[in-house]
Design a protein around this motif. Structure first.
Motif, PDB file in Angstrom:
ATOM      1  N   TYR A 176       0.939  -1.260  -0.208  1.00 16.42           N
ATOM      2  CA  TYR A 176       0.079  -0.047   0.074  1.00 16.42           C
ATOM      3  C   TYR A 176       1.117   1.243   0.069  1.00 16.42           C
ATOM      4  N   GLY A 177       0.351   2.618  -0.238  1.00 18.18           N
ATOM      5  CA  GLY A 177       0.814   3.630  -0.345  1.00 18.18           C
ATOM      6  C   GLY A 177       0.021   4.620   0.664  1.00 18.18           C
ATOM      7  N   HIS A 178       0.506   5.858   0.740  1.00 15.85           N
ATOM      8  CA  HIS A 178      -0.302   6.773   1.586  1.00 15.85           C
ATOM      9  C   HIS A 178      -0.180   8.225   0.921  1.00 15.85           C
ATOM     10  N   PHE A 179      -1.405   8.596   0.434  1.00 14.56           N
ATOM     11  CA  PHE A 179      -1.459  10.058  -0.008  1.00 14.56           C
ATOM     12  C   PHE A 179      -1.417  10.876   1.167  1.00 14.56           C
ATOM     13  N   THR A 180      -0.502  12.234   0.779  1.00 16.85           N
ATOM     14  CA  THR A 180      -0.148  13.040   2.084  1.00 16.85           C
ATOM     15  C   THR A 180      -1.101  14.373   1.819  1.00 16.85           C
ATOM     16  N   THR A 181      -0.929  15.305   2.680  1.00 15.92           N
ATOM     17  CA  THR A 181      -1.463  16.582   2.694  1.00 15.92           C
ATOM     18  C   THR A 181      -0.791  17.447   1.478  1.00 15.92           C
ATOM     19  N   ARG A 182       0.492  17.030   0.959  1.00 18.33           N
ATOM     20  CA  ARG A 182       1.229  17.674   0.080  1.00 18.33           C
ATOM     21  C   ARG A 182       1.077  17.198  -1.417  1.00 18.33           C
ATOM     22  N   TYR A 209     -19.825  17.140 -18.314  1.00 21.32           N
ATOM     23  CA  TYR A 209     -18.621  16.694 -17.443  1.00 21.32           C
ATOM     24  C   TYR A 209     -18.588  16.881 -16.162  1.00 21.32           C
ATOM     25  N   ALA A 210     -17.843  16.044 -15.232  1.00 23.88           N
ATOM     26  CA  ALA A 210     -17.960  16.067 -13.732  1.00 23.88           C
ATOM     27  C   ALA A 210     -16.585  15.920 -13.357  1.00 23.88           C
ATOM     28  N   CYS A 211     -15.845  16.550 -12.304  1.00 23.95           N
ATOM     29  CA  CYS A 211     -14.935  16.001 -11.501  1.00 23.95           C
ATOM     30  C   CYS A 211     -15.245  15.018 -10.580  1.00 23.95           C
ATOM     31  N   VAL A 212     -14.499  13.903 -10.365  1.00 23.17           N
ATOM     32  CA  VAL A 212     -15.117  12.865  -9.229  1.00 23.17           C
ATOM     33  C   VAL A 212     -13.960  12.730  -8.288  1.00 23.17           C
ATOM     34  N   THR A 213     -14.305  12.923  -7.174  1.00 22.83           N
ATOM     35  CA  THR A 213     -13.549  12.444  -5.866  1.00 22.83           C
ATOM     36  C   THR A 213     -13.800  11.067  -5.531  1.00 22.83           C
ATOM     37  N   LEU A 214     -12.427  10.312  -5.628  1.00 19.46           N
ATOM     38  CA  LEU A 214     -12.261   8.974  -5.081  1.00 19.46           C
ATOM     39  C   LEU A 214     -12.077   9.074  -3.718  1.00 19.46           C
ATOM     40  N   SER A 215     -12.959   8.715  -2.759  1.00 21.11           N
ATOM     41  CA  SER A 215     -12.561   8.666  -1.206  1.00 21.11           C
ATOM     42  C   SER A 215     -11.554   7.897  -0.726  1.00 21.11           C
ATOM     43  N   LEU A 216     -10.520   8.247  -0.043  1.00 17.34           N
ATOM     44  CA  LEU A 216      -9.614   7.500   0.516  1.00 17.34           C
ATOM     45  C   LEU A 216      -9.696   7.433   2.100  1.00 17.34           C
ATOM     46  N   LYS A 217     -11.264   7.797   2.458  1.00 20.56           N
ATOM     47  CA  LYS A 217     -11.489   7.647   3.810  1.00 20.56           C
ATOM     48  C   LYS A 217     -12.531   6.559   4.067  1.00 20.56           C
ATOM     49  N   ALA A 218     -12.319   5.368   3.738  1.00 17.38           N
ATOM     50  CA  ALA A 218     -13.458   4.359   3.988  1.00 17.38           C
ATOM     51  C   ALA A 218     -13.338   3.968   5.168  1.00 17.38           C
ATOM     52  N   GLN A 269      -6.125  14.434   0.889  1.00 18.10           N
ATOM     53  CA  GLN A 269      -5.823  12.943   0.732  1.00 18.10           C
ATOM     54  C   GLN A 269      -6.896  12.144  -0.007  1.00 18.10           C
ATOM     55  N   ASN A 270      -7.387  12.549  -0.959  1.00 23.00           N
ATOM     56  CA  ASN A 270      -8.314  11.796  -1.926  1.00 23.00           C
ATOM     57  C   ASN A 270      -7.731  11.810  -3.156  1.00 23.00           C
ATOM     58  N   LEU A 271      -7.996  10.983  -4.110  1.00 21.87           N
ATOM     59  CA  LEU A 271      -7.750  11.129  -5.409  1.00 21.87           C
ATOM     60  C   LEU A 271      -9.069  11.697  -6.481  1.00 21.87           C
ATOM     61  N   ILE A 272      -8.643  12.190  -7.454  1.00 25.10           N
ATOM     62  CA  ILE A 272      -9.567  12.867  -8.191  1.00 25.10           C
ATOM     63  C   ILE A 272      -9.678  12.353  -9.700  1.00 25.10           C
ATOM     64  N   LEU A 273     -10.743  12.003 -10.400  1.00 19.54           N
ATOM     65  CA  LEU A 273     -10.771  11.636 -11.787  1.00 19.54           C
ATOM     66  C   LEU A 273     -11.265  12.913 -12.335  1.00 19.54           C
ATOM     67  N   PRO A 274     -10.531  13.674 -13.128  1.00 23.79           N
ATOM     68  CA  PRO A 274     -10.862  15.139 -13.591  1.00 23.79           C
ATOM     69  C   PRO A 274     -11.947  15.359 -14.913  1.00 23.79           C
ATOM     70  N   TYR A 275     -11.922  14.167 -15.475  1.00 21.82           N
ATOM     71  CA  TYR A 275     -12.858  14.432 -16.881  1.00 21.82           C
ATOM     72  C   TYR A 275     -13.961  13.248 -17.130  1.00 21.82           C
ATOM     73  N   VAL A 276     -14.606  13.295 -16.132  1.00 21.64           N
ATOM     74  CA  VAL A 276     -15.660  12.060 -16.302  1.00 21.64           C
ATOM     75  C   VAL A 276     -16.863  12.532 -16.972  1.00 21.64           C
ATOM     76  N   LYS A 277     -17.554  11.728 -18.042  1.00 19.64           N
ATOM     77  CA  LYS A 277     -18.674  12.258 -18.581  1.00 19.64           C
ATOM     78  C   LYS A 277     -19.950  12.251 -17.533  1.00 19.64           C
ATOM     79  N   GLN A 278     -20.710  13.008 -17.635  1.00 21.48           N
ATOM     80  CA  GLN A 278     -21.907  12.808 -16.560  1.00 21.48           C
ATOM     81  C   GLN A 278     -22.510  11.493 -16.874  1.00 21.48           C
ATOM     82  N   ALA A 279     -22.695  11.166 -18.101  1.00 26.99           N
ATOM     83  CA  ALA A 279     -23.347   9.926 -18.583  1.00 26.99           C
ATOM     84  C   ALA A 279     -22.544   8.739 -17.874  1.00 26.99           C
TER      85      ALA A 279
END
Lengths: 168, 562
Positions: free
Chosen positions: B82-88, B334-343, B377-387
């Motif tokens: 695993y890896g850990h995404f930081t506040t930087r 289009y939409a920007c989607v945040t993938l939550s790393l806070k499960a 500390q989350n990840l984003i998919l920046p170019y997602v079609k709403q559909a």
């Protein structure tokens, strides 16, 4: 004879670096041989030193190149002390002496100087290195070749990469 | 995104070789621990509580799917998967072997990645808005400027050994999602009345032991002068910043001691010599870099996707996820989607090798192969079609990446704390997890609305606790771990530093304390008022009275005694 690197060559270090005595008084300047005096001593005894010849000036990390000013252009040797290699003030001193005050002589780094610091020092205008005594000077010399490319304007390469890219 | 040419690649490859040699000499006893330490730190390598920790640079948070696959491979091969995404906006590995680090760097270099200047007393990774280039409220895309700063700051010879670490953030949107006013240098990219791009420069912000909001020292800097001006700021700091005490060595202390006006004047004086010099940016360079950040091949849509709108109102869970984890896009449809790393049950920011691979696949399938890391500390998919959102949501759920809580109480920003970090005074992950467990009712969480909860395990404030609406700081008292609570901090355009409400608490008290704070908020709240607005309206006293009832009851007696 102790050695140092000057312009990528390992040569004898024949200069004597003078430090103030314990009371903070300037050291006596010997009659012969190359001496390197503290900046404050140079400023106080400029006429005598100039008449004597064969001298250089050294900077501590909080000495200001502004104090030397245009005199830098007339000197042939300036040394900068790095009491710890992590004290980066000497980098700014080197650049200021070279880029602002027209110093064209030997710029020597001494103190905590070893292989891993030579690349940055060179780019800040240093062309002479007194390698720490406990370090291998031949090994240190190789540190000059760690990088062959760099992004920023520096003394060693005034044209930043983005300007060179446009030419290429 | 930016793509290296052979010169960028050469610099990174030569760094790998240099660090391989440094590691070899350290292991052979030719470099002492004291000498190796600053050298390895400038390459993101810490010696931590359990093992080395390697922090990989993700410049301004931009990642390509091929890079994410290599991050997954490294996690699997050299770490505990695993890896850990930081506040930087970086990624760190907590369990690599020192001997393996040169090989890890070589792997990273194959996909134009590295660990340069992710730690140490040098200019760190520049950060920005995680929605840069796609945000509906963006005025100027900050990414070309971030890249220009990245190149300028990489192995800058004069600023390799500063008094302390140095952090730069850039924002180009209406809302400041880069927290620029709590950085050493904060840059706002703006347009003047003539539509010309330039910068507002803030200096001297920062968190840590002495939290300070940065001051505007340059209300307008023309674009071609960005780098010469940064050189001037850094030179003043390098020469005059304190080096006698590491707690007083940040630029914020110098700016405060000199006053922002005097500091700004000193910079102007220095800049007068550097202005119009070789670091003056050329039109050709600005255009060269900007070309890497053009829009992808969007499909054209007249407006919102009907199927998406229907699904959003028909499926409650999907609607809830959209409300929290989907952000408005500048491109219609289009939409920007945040993938939550806070499960729940997972340390905030942690992501497994399999998840990383799945994320890379999703980025290829739905987002032109690109991703972003956020400072939350989350990840984003920046170019997602709403559909595609409904299908994406279903795939994310399967990966545990659809926790619909972005911006809510349980989207905790949290440093690794005492479980991993040798600097920490206290653990932070177990407290975050305990709070997430207490507030596990999604309906309730959504009703509470936006609340930033930030936690750090020590004064270094990697969890940015000062700017949390609720901030938690782990402190050490005679060898045991305690937690100090602050309220009222905020990031963004109106950045402010939270104030400590009173004595600290034991670890097992923390979920109760947070619950009491939330209860005060709920009782005082008018309508949909956000937590921070309620706090501004009623002040800290009602919260103090609830979490320190005994003390509040005693207060009148003390008043009488006085």
């Amino acid at each position: 004879m102790p050695k140092l690197i000057v312009d990528r060559q390992i040569v004898d270090n024949t200069a004597t670096l003078l430090r103030n005595d314990e009371a903070g008084e300037f050291a006596a300047v010997p009659a012969a041989g190359t001496v390197i005096v503290p900046l404050a001593q140079y400023l106080a005894q400029k006429a005598a030193l100039t008449a004597r010849g064969e001298f250089g000036v050294w900077f501590g990390p909080d000495d200001e190149p502004e104090a030397l000013g245009a005199d830098a252009a007339s000197l042939s040797l300036i040394a900068v002390e790095f009491p710890a290699f992590t004290d980066g003030r000497g980098f700014s001193i080197g650049r200021l002496l070279r880029e602002r005050y027209g110093f064209a002589g030997e710029l020597r780094a001494f103190g905590d100087v070893f292989k891993d610091t030579l690349n940055y020092l060179t780019r800040c205008g240093f062309n002479a290195f007194v390698i720490r005594e406990d370090k291998d000077i031949d090994e240190a010399l190789k540190g000059l070749d760690d990088f062959t490319e760099s992004y920023q304007s520096s003394v060693a390469q005034p044209m930043p990469l983005f300007r060179r890219r446009q030419l290429g | 995104m930016y793509v290296y040419d052979e010169l960028d690649q050469k610099i990174v490859d030569q760094r790998v070789a240099q660090f391989r040699d440094q590691t070899r000499r350290y292991l052979a006893g030719e470099l002492t621990e004291e000498e190796f330490r600053p050298l390895r730190l400038q390459n993101g390598l810490y010696i931590q509580r359990h093992a080395p920790m390697l922090r990989v640079a993700v410049p301004y948070g931009e990642l390509a799917s091929r890079q994410v696959r290599v991050l997954a491979k490294i996690a699997r091969t050299y770490d505990r998967d695993y890896g850990h995404f930081t506040t930087r906006q970086n990624l760190q590995y907590n369990w690599p072997k020192l001997e393996d680090v040169p090989d890890i760097l070589a792997e990273l270099a194959t996909v134009q990645m590295h660990a340069i200047q992710t730690s140490g007393n040098c200019i760190r990774n520049t950060t920005t808005d995680q929605f840069a280039g796609v945000a509906h409220d963006e005025l100027v895309d900050p990414r070309p400027w971030c890249e220009i700063i990245r190149e300028w700051s990489t192995f800058h010879p004069e600023f390799a050994h500063l008094p302390r670490k140095f952090k730069i953030a850039v924002n180009g949107a209406v809302e400041d999602r880069a927290a620029i006013r709590v950085h050493d240098i904060g840059i706002i990219v703006a347009r003047n009345e003539a539509g010309v791009v330039g910068f507002q420069i803030y200096v001297g912000g920062g968190l840590g032991r002495t939290p300070i909001v940065g001051s505007l020292i340059k209300p307008w800097l023309e674009q071609e002068h960005l780098l010469s001006y940064l050189d001037a700021v850094l030179r003043v700091y390098n020469r005059y910043g304190r080096r006698d005490n590491k707690y007083k060595a940040r630029i914020k202390i110098l700016v405060k001691a000199m006053t922002p006006e005097a500091f700004g004047a000193k910079v102007e004086q220095e800049w007068a010599h550097l202005k119009d010099g070789p670091m003056t940016l050329t039109r050709g360079e600005i255009d060269r870099v900007a070309k890497f950040f053009t829009a992808p091949a969007y499909e054209q849509f007249p407006g919102d996707d009907a199927g998406f709108l229907a699904a959003r109102s028909e499926t409650k869970a999907f609607g809830r996820w959209v409300e929290r984890n989907v952000f408005g896009h500048k491109q219609a449809g289009y939409a920007c989607v945040t993938l939550s790393l806070k499960a729940p049950g997972v340390a905030p920011g942690d992501v497994s090798g399999d998840q990383l691979d799945a994320i890379a696949d999703l980025a290829d399938k739905y987002s032109f192969g690109e991703l972003r890391a956020s400072h939350e500390q989350n990840l984003i998919l920046p170019y997602v079609k709403q559909a595609d959102l409904l299908a994406l949501w279903n795939e994310l759920k399967a990966q545990g990446l659809a926790t619909p809580t972005v911006g809510l109480l349980t989207d905790v920003v949290c440093c690794p704390g005492g479980d991993f970090c040798s600097l920490a005074n206290a653990k932070s992950i177990p407290i975050a997890l305990a709070i997430q467990e207490r507030f596990d009712n999604l309906d309730y969480l959504h009703d509470l609305g936006e609340i930033d909860l930030n936690m750090s395990g020590c004064m270094n404030a990697c969890g940015h606790h000062h700017v949390g609406n609720i901030g938690i700081l782990g402190v050490d008292k005679n060898g045991s771990e305690w937690y100090q609570v602050s309220l009222g901090g905020r990031q963004g355009s109106g950045a402010s530093i939270g104030k400590v409400i009173g004595p600290s608490f034991a670890q097992d008290e923390m979920p109760d304390v947070i619950e009491k704070i939330i209860n005060v908020f709920v009782e005082a709240r008018e309508g949909e008022e956000p937590f921070i607005d309620v706090f501004d309206r009623i002040g800290a006293e009602p919260f103090k009275a609830r979490v320190y009832p005994a003390k509040a009851a005693k207060a009148p007696k003390e008043a009488v005694d006085a």
